[in-house]
Write an enzyme that holds these catalytic residues in place. Structure first.
Site, PDB file in Angstrom:
ATOM      1  N   GLY A  31      30.313  31.977  32.674  1.00 31.67           N
ATOM      2  CA  GLY A  31      29.483  31.204  31.766  1.00 31.67           C
ATOM      3  C   GLY A  31      28.273  31.979  31.317  1.00 31.67           C
ATOM      4  O   GLY A  31      28.102  33.140  31.646  1.00 31.67           O
ATOM      5  N   GLU A 104      33.841  42.121  39.579  1.00 32.41           N
ATOM      6  CA  GLU A 104      35.032  41.580  40.228  1.00 32.41           C
ATOM      7  C   GLU A 104      35.296  40.195  39.646  1.00 32.41           C
ATOM      8  O   GLU A 104      34.368  39.487  39.267  1.00 32.41           O
ATOM      9  CB  GLU A 104      34.840  41.423  41.742  1.00 32.41           C
ATOM     10  CG  GLU A 104      34.695  42.712  42.513  1.00 32.41           C
ATOM     11  CD  GLU A 104      34.516  42.455  44.001  1.00 32.41           C
ATOM     12  OE1 GLU A 104      35.448  41.897  44.626  1.00 32.41           O
ATOM     13  OE2 GLU A 104      33.438  42.788  44.528  1.00 32.41           O
TER      14      GLU A 104
END
Length: 139
Positions: A31, A104
């Site tokens: 986000g 990651e």
């Protein structure tokens, strides 16, 4: 500042997609901030794609988070009170990968997430996601 985050479950609905941020090494839901002229759905879809390479569609609003004690201070010294909308999203396509904002990405269970270094505002969202209560969380 208006922001958003996306809750994307795996096919079994037992794991959630999280990203590790390049700026602080901590884990979070995908986000970010809205760009001028974007709808809430457009911002959420764009942020997920930018951070993960996945194409999603917004399914429903899960929560609105506006705690005035959660101020964000950026490296440039600017400080913002962020109002963030957390959406459940569904996978449409794309390929899971990294970006200049992530080191990651992956799907993790509630037990795995409990051992991870989650950014504080998202830890609050994760708790309400796992509680799976009906309705929209307003916090």
């Amino acid at each position: 500042m208006l922001g958003c985050s996306a809750t994307l479950f795996d096919a079994t609905r037992s794991k959630l997609l999280l990203t590790r941020r390049t700026d602080n090494g901590r884990w979070c839901l995908p986000g970010g901030a809205f760009d001028p002229g974007e709808s809430v759905s457009e911002a959420c879809v764009r942020e997920v794609f930018e951070e993960t390479g996945l194409i999603v569609e917004v399914v429903r609003l899960l929560g609105v988070y506006s705690n005035p004690h959660r101020m964000i201070r950026y490296a440039d010294g600017n400080q913002y009170h962020i109002v963030s909308l957390n959406f459940e999203v569904a996978l449409v396509g794309g390929e899971l990968g990294l970006s200049n904002e992530t080191t990651e990405v992956g799907y993790f269970s509630e037990a795995e997430i409990a051992t991870m270094d989650i950014i504080d505002p998202h830890a609050e969202r994760l708790a309400t996601i796992w509680a799976n209560e009906p309705g929209i969380t307003i916090a």
